[in-house]
Design a protein around this motif. Structure first.
Motif, short mmCIF file in Angstrom:
data_model
loop_
_atom_site.label_atom_id
_atom_site.label_comp_id
_atom_site.label_asym_id
_atom_site.label_seq_id
_atom_site.Cartn_x
_atom_site.Cartn_y
_atom_site.Cartn_z
N LEU A 132 0.83 -1.20 0.00
CA LEU A 132 0.00 0.00 0.00
C LEU A 132 0.87 1.26 0.00
CD1 LEU A 132 -2.76 -1.03 2.57
CD2 LEU A 132 -3.00 -0.87 0.09
N ILE A 133 1.94 1.23 0.80
CA ILE A 133 2.85 2.38 0.83
C ILE A 133 3.45 2.61 -0.55
CG2 ILE A 133 4.96 3.32 1.85
CD1 ILE A 133 4.38 1.58 4.31
N MET A 134 3.78 1.52 -1.23
CA MET A 134 4.42 1.64 -2.54
C MET A 134 3.50 2.35 -3.53
SD MET A 134 7.50 0.64 -3.33
CE MET A 134 7.77 -0.82 -2.33
N ILE A 135 2.21 2.03 -3.50
CA ILE A 135 1.26 2.67 -4.42
C ILE A 135 1.24 4.17 -4.21
CG2 ILE A 135 -1.17 2.85 -5.06
CD1 ILE A 135 -1.47 -0.11 -4.31
N ILE A 136 1.26 4.59 -2.95
CA ILE A 136 1.11 6.00 -2.62
C ILE A 136 2.42 6.77 -2.77
CG2 ILE A 136 0.53 7.61 -0.75
CD1 ILE A 136 -1.30 5.39 0.35
N HIS A 137 3.52 6.14 -2.37
CA HIS A 137 4.78 6.89 -2.27
C HIS A 137 5.64 6.82 -3.52
CE1 HIS A 137 8.13 8.83 -0.31
NE2 HIS A 137 8.93 7.84 -0.65
N TRP A 138 5.54 5.76 -4.30
CA TRP A 138 6.46 5.57 -5.43
C TRP A 138 6.41 6.72 -6.43
CZ3 TRP A 138 6.38 3.20 -10.64
CH2 TRP A 138 7.65 2.77 -11.03
N PRO A 139 5.24 7.28 -6.78
CA PRO A 139 5.23 8.40 -7.75
C PRO A 139 5.93 9.66 -7.25
CG PRO A 139 3.06 7.36 -7.63
CD PRO A 139 3.87 6.81 -6.49
N ILE A 161 12.83 18.00 4.31
CA ILE A 161 13.23 18.19 5.71
C ILE A 161 12.01 18.17 6.63
CG2 ILE A 161 14.11 19.93 7.33
CD1 ILE A 161 16.19 20.66 5.23
N CYS A 162 10.98 18.90 6.25
CA CYS A 162 9.76 18.94 7.08
C CYS A 162 9.12 17.56 7.20
CB CYS A 162 8.77 19.94 6.49
SG CYS A 162 9.29 21.66 6.57
N LEU A 163 8.99 16.86 6.06
CA LEU A 163 8.33 15.56 6.09
C LEU A 163 9.16 14.50 6.80
CD1 LEU A 163 5.53 14.78 4.88
CD2 LEU A 163 6.40 16.98 4.15
N LEU A 164 10.49 14.55 6.65
CA LEU A 164 11.35 13.62 7.37
C LEU A 164 11.19 13.78 8.88
CD1 LEU A 164 14.67 13.75 5.31
CD2 LEU A 164 13.33 11.69 5.79
N THR A 165 11.14 15.02 9.32
CA THR A 165 11.01 15.29 10.75
C THR A 165 9.68 14.78 11.28
OG1 THR A 165 12.35 17.27 10.45
CG2 THR A 165 11.12 17.09 12.50
N PHE A 191 0.26 7.12 5.87
CA PHE A 191 -0.28 8.47 6.05
C PHE A 191 0.72 9.53 5.60
CE2 PHE A 191 -0.65 12.22 8.85
CZ PHE A 191 -1.90 12.67 8.44
N ILE A 192 1.94 9.44 6.08
CA ILE A 192 2.93 10.48 5.79
C ILE A 192 3.37 10.43 4.33
CG2 ILE A 192 5.11 9.29 6.30
CD1 ILE A 192 4.03 12.72 7.64
N SER A 193 3.36 9.24 3.73
CA SER A 193 3.72 9.12 2.31
C SER A 193 2.68 9.80 1.43
CB SER A 193 3.84 7.64 1.92
OG SER A 193 4.93 7.04 2.59
N GLY A 194 1.41 9.71 1.82
CA GLY A 194 0.36 10.39 1.05
C GLY A 194 0.55 11.90 1.05
N ILE A 195 0.91 12.45 2.20
CA ILE A 195 1.16 13.89 2.29
C ILE A 195 2.37 14.27 1.43
CG2 ILE A 195 1.82 15.76 3.85
CD1 ILE A 195 0.29 14.34 6.05
#
Length: 509
Positions: A132-139, A161-165, A191-195
């Motif tokens: 599921l993470i792959m679908i959202i984050h890969w693009p 930087i913001c998202l890593l934190t 959740f965070i990958s979608g953002i």
């Protein structure tokens, strides 16, 4: 050149922050979940890189096309259509990859991963969530490459930087306050990958030139870049095999706990890439633009400057970590067992990684010139040699055997590829690259760090050890910078500026 410096600086800040986030949070992940569960995080990182084989060269193509089209006068509508076309293909590929991982998750849990304390159901659930993470984050990779090509490096670095934190803090809070399980860890990643992907999508489209019509899918534009994309895709596939085959083999041959130690050593040993990629990302669009306008004299100058900068950033760091890996890992994890089991692996792997990082500037030159054949055949030969050799060395020597293969492979590439490349690109620059760009900073780093290792007292407290390593690192970096022409000239220029300001201040008084 000013833009290149700003881009590299922004990328470096982002990468240093990523290393810092890992330094802070990885020991906490292990504390809450355990080493075995963290081994699943290593599996996820490997799956992410393997999925890069299905990128089809579109990420690298997006980067190059955005850089090239942004400097050449052209149709803004065509530029937007190209982004839309590649975007649709990429999302389709992401969906296929994610669904495939979800479907095979029971088979991976049953036949591939060797868990001692984690149940097969837990492993299956974790791998399905990875899909599921792959679908959202890969693009997100495609959009990031587009921003790189448009030279929006500062913006991209700020987002990362913001998202890593937020990603790190949120994961720790969930493991601490909600559930100390690997499933909870990966659910937060969804959740965070979608953002992250949404932000990159928004800012890429916002920075594209305006067009009179809505962007549409255009197969002719895809075909126009298909040859370069195919070359990049073939290189990417082989590169992924080279960088991940050890993890694939070891995840099968080792227990999940032992693989967790190897993953941890790999995080330490791959850290030079966090420094090297910002340089590569900063110079690649600039190389592409200079090739597009046939500015080969300027290209030669910036090529050597970038190579020396890469050496100064990578070599002192690598040598210090290789010489003091046990002390550094112990300071990091506060765990004697982890330090004992990972430090030799980390020392061997990081040396191989450093040679690979040094080669990134020549790789940028080849890609910006549209020449992918050398990289393809080099990677193909490396895979043919590497796969059986890792299997044999791992069966005989364990994880250390695989680490030695990684080191030897990168050393051979370093010694051979430059000879071939400079026959075609920037001929006559081979020995200058070896001697001035690499050998001088390498000798300086080895000399200073070797003396520091030899003189290191025994029985120091952890805070004194930390201070000692900081002094050795600072000395190695300073002297390496001094003996390398590009950084030495920059240092002298900064000193001259300070002197002029001081004199001006005295005259005014």
């Amino acid at each position: 050149m000013a833009n290149v410096k700003i881009n590299i600086g922004a990328n470096l800040i982002g990468s240093i922050w990523q290393v810092f986030i890992g330094f802070i949070f990885v020991p906490l992940y292990i504390k809450f979940m355990g080493v075995e569960a963290y081994g699943l995080v290593g599996i996820f990182l490997t799956l992410q890189v393997i999925a890069g084989m299905l990128d089809m060269g579109l990420g690298g193509t997006m980067n190059r096309e955005m850089a090239r089209r942004s400097i050449l006068s052209g149709d803004s509508e065509e530029m937007r259509d190209l982004v839309r076309s590649l975007e649709i293909i990429y999302w389709g590929a992401a969906l296929v990859i994610g669904v495939a991982i979800i479907m095979v998750s029971p088979l991976i849990a049953q036949y591939w991963i060797k868990g001692d304390n984690l149940s097969q159901q837990t492993i299956t659930q974790a791998i399905a969530i990875m899909g599921l993470i792959m679908i959202i984050h890969w693009p997100a990779s495609l959009y990031a490459n587009g921003l790189f090509g448009l030279q929006k490096h500062v913006l991209l670095s700020a987002i990362n930087i913001c998202l890593l934190t937020v990603r790190g803090i949120g994961a720790v809070l969930i493991l601490w306050l909600v559930s100390p399980t690997v499933q909870a860890f990966f659910m937060w990643q969804i959740f965070i990958s979608g953002i992250h992907t949404s932000l990159l999508l928004f800012f890429l489209w916002r920075n594209l030139p305006a067009g009179p019509n809505k962007a549409t899918f255009q197969m002719k534009l895809v075909k126009s870049v298909s040859r370069f994309a195919a070359g990049v895709a073939s290189i990417t596939i082989l590169s992924v095999i080279i960088t991940q085959i050890d993890k694939i083999i070891l995840s099968k041959m080792l227990t999940l706990e032992a693989f967790g130690y190897y993953t941890l050593a790999g995080i330490v040993a791959m850290s030079p890439l966090r420094i090297a990629w910002p340089v590569f990302s900063g110079i690649y669009p600039k190389f592409t633009q200079m090739v597009s306008v046939a500015d080969y004299e300027g290209l030669e100058q910036i090529y050597h400057k970038a190579s020396q900068l890469m050496a100064v950033l990578i070599l002192p760091f690598t040598v210090v970590v290789a010489f003091f890996s046990h002390e550094l890992i112990l300071l990091w994890t506060q765990n004697q067992l982890i330090a004992d089991k990972t430090h030799i692996l980390a020392s061997i792997i990081i040396c191989g990684t450093a040679f690979g990082c040094i080669m990134l500037v020549p790789h940028a030159l080849q890609l910006s010139s549209g020449w992918t054949r050398l990289l393809f055949y080099k990677n193909l030969i490396a895979v043919i040699i590497m796969v059986p050799l890792i299997i044999y060395m791992t069966s005989v020597y364990g994880a250390i055997g695989a680490a030695v293969v990684w080191l030897l492979l990168n050393l051979l590439v370093f010694l051979i590829e430059i000879h071939i490349m400079h026959r075609r690109l920037l001929p006559g620059n081979k020995w200058r690259w070896y001697a001035q760009d690499v050998f001088i900073p390498l000798v300086a780093a080895l000399l200073v760090t070797g003396i520091g290792k030899y003189l290191m007292p025994v029985g120091m407290s952890k805070w004194v050890i930390l201070l000692y390593l900081l002094v050795v690192s600072a000395t190695a970096f300073t002297l390496t910078s001094f003996f390398t022409p590009t950084t030495r000239n920059w240092l002298f220029a900064q000193i001259a500026i300070i002197k002029d300001k001081y004199k001006a201040g005295n005259n005014f008084s």
